[in-house]
Design a protein around this motif. Structure first.
Motif: not given
Length: 159
Positions: A13-21, A84-94
């Motif tokens: 729920g947004g308590a943690v910022s998403p992971e960058t690559f 994906v949306g809550e845990n990874f910054e600027h990531a999309v499903c491939a």
């Protein structure tokens, strides 16, 4: 509802910022869970256009030996989008490859576990091993590949 990052339970729920690559490491685990009720199933049917009787009609589901309507497999896969949306910054499903191994009826909770098994620097991609469980039973298994977007060098528009 929680996910695991570095072995610690962290509320969603947004308590943690998403992971960058550059922060992703093999072995990291991300989790979420949900139990979809009849109303959510009906909304999914309207959105997808899938009114298959086994999903939409209680009498049909019972005729085939189930206690209630079966959840839509593709509604369950929406939980991957949440991960994906809550845990990874600027990531999309491939890419997604899943096996649906056991049915899940309306209202049953499904826990999703996504473990990082591969990080590919050149493609800026991450492969996650997926397990969806109802109690201790695996109901969906597979893998999800996500790609991290690169920001353009310049935000200016050339004409």
């Amino acid at each position: 509802m929680s996910h695991h990052r570095w072995g610690a339970d962290v509320p969603l729920g947004g308590a943690v910022s998403p992971e960058t690559f550059d922060k992703i490491q093999i072995g990291q685990v991300f989790q979420t869970s949900a139990a979809f009720d009849g109303g959510e199933m009906d909304r999914f049917a309207a959105l997808s256009g899938d009114f298959s009787a086994i999903h939409a009609d209680l009498k049909t589901a019972k005729r085939f030996g189930f206690t209630d309507r079966l959840q839509y497999g593709f509604l369950l896969t929406a939980l991957l989008s949440r991960i994906v949306g809550e845990n990874f910054e600027h990531a999309v499903c491939a890419a997604v490859a899943l096996d649906f191994t056991k049915p899940v009826v309306v209202g049953e909770r499904v826990d999703v576990r996504a473990e990082v098994t591969q990080v590919q620097e050149s493609m800026r991609s991450v492969v996650l091993k997926i397990a969806m469980l109802r109690g201790g039973d695996v109901v969906v298994r597979g893998k999800l590949t996500i790609m991290f977007l690169r920001q353009p060098a310049s935000n200016s528009i050339e004409i």
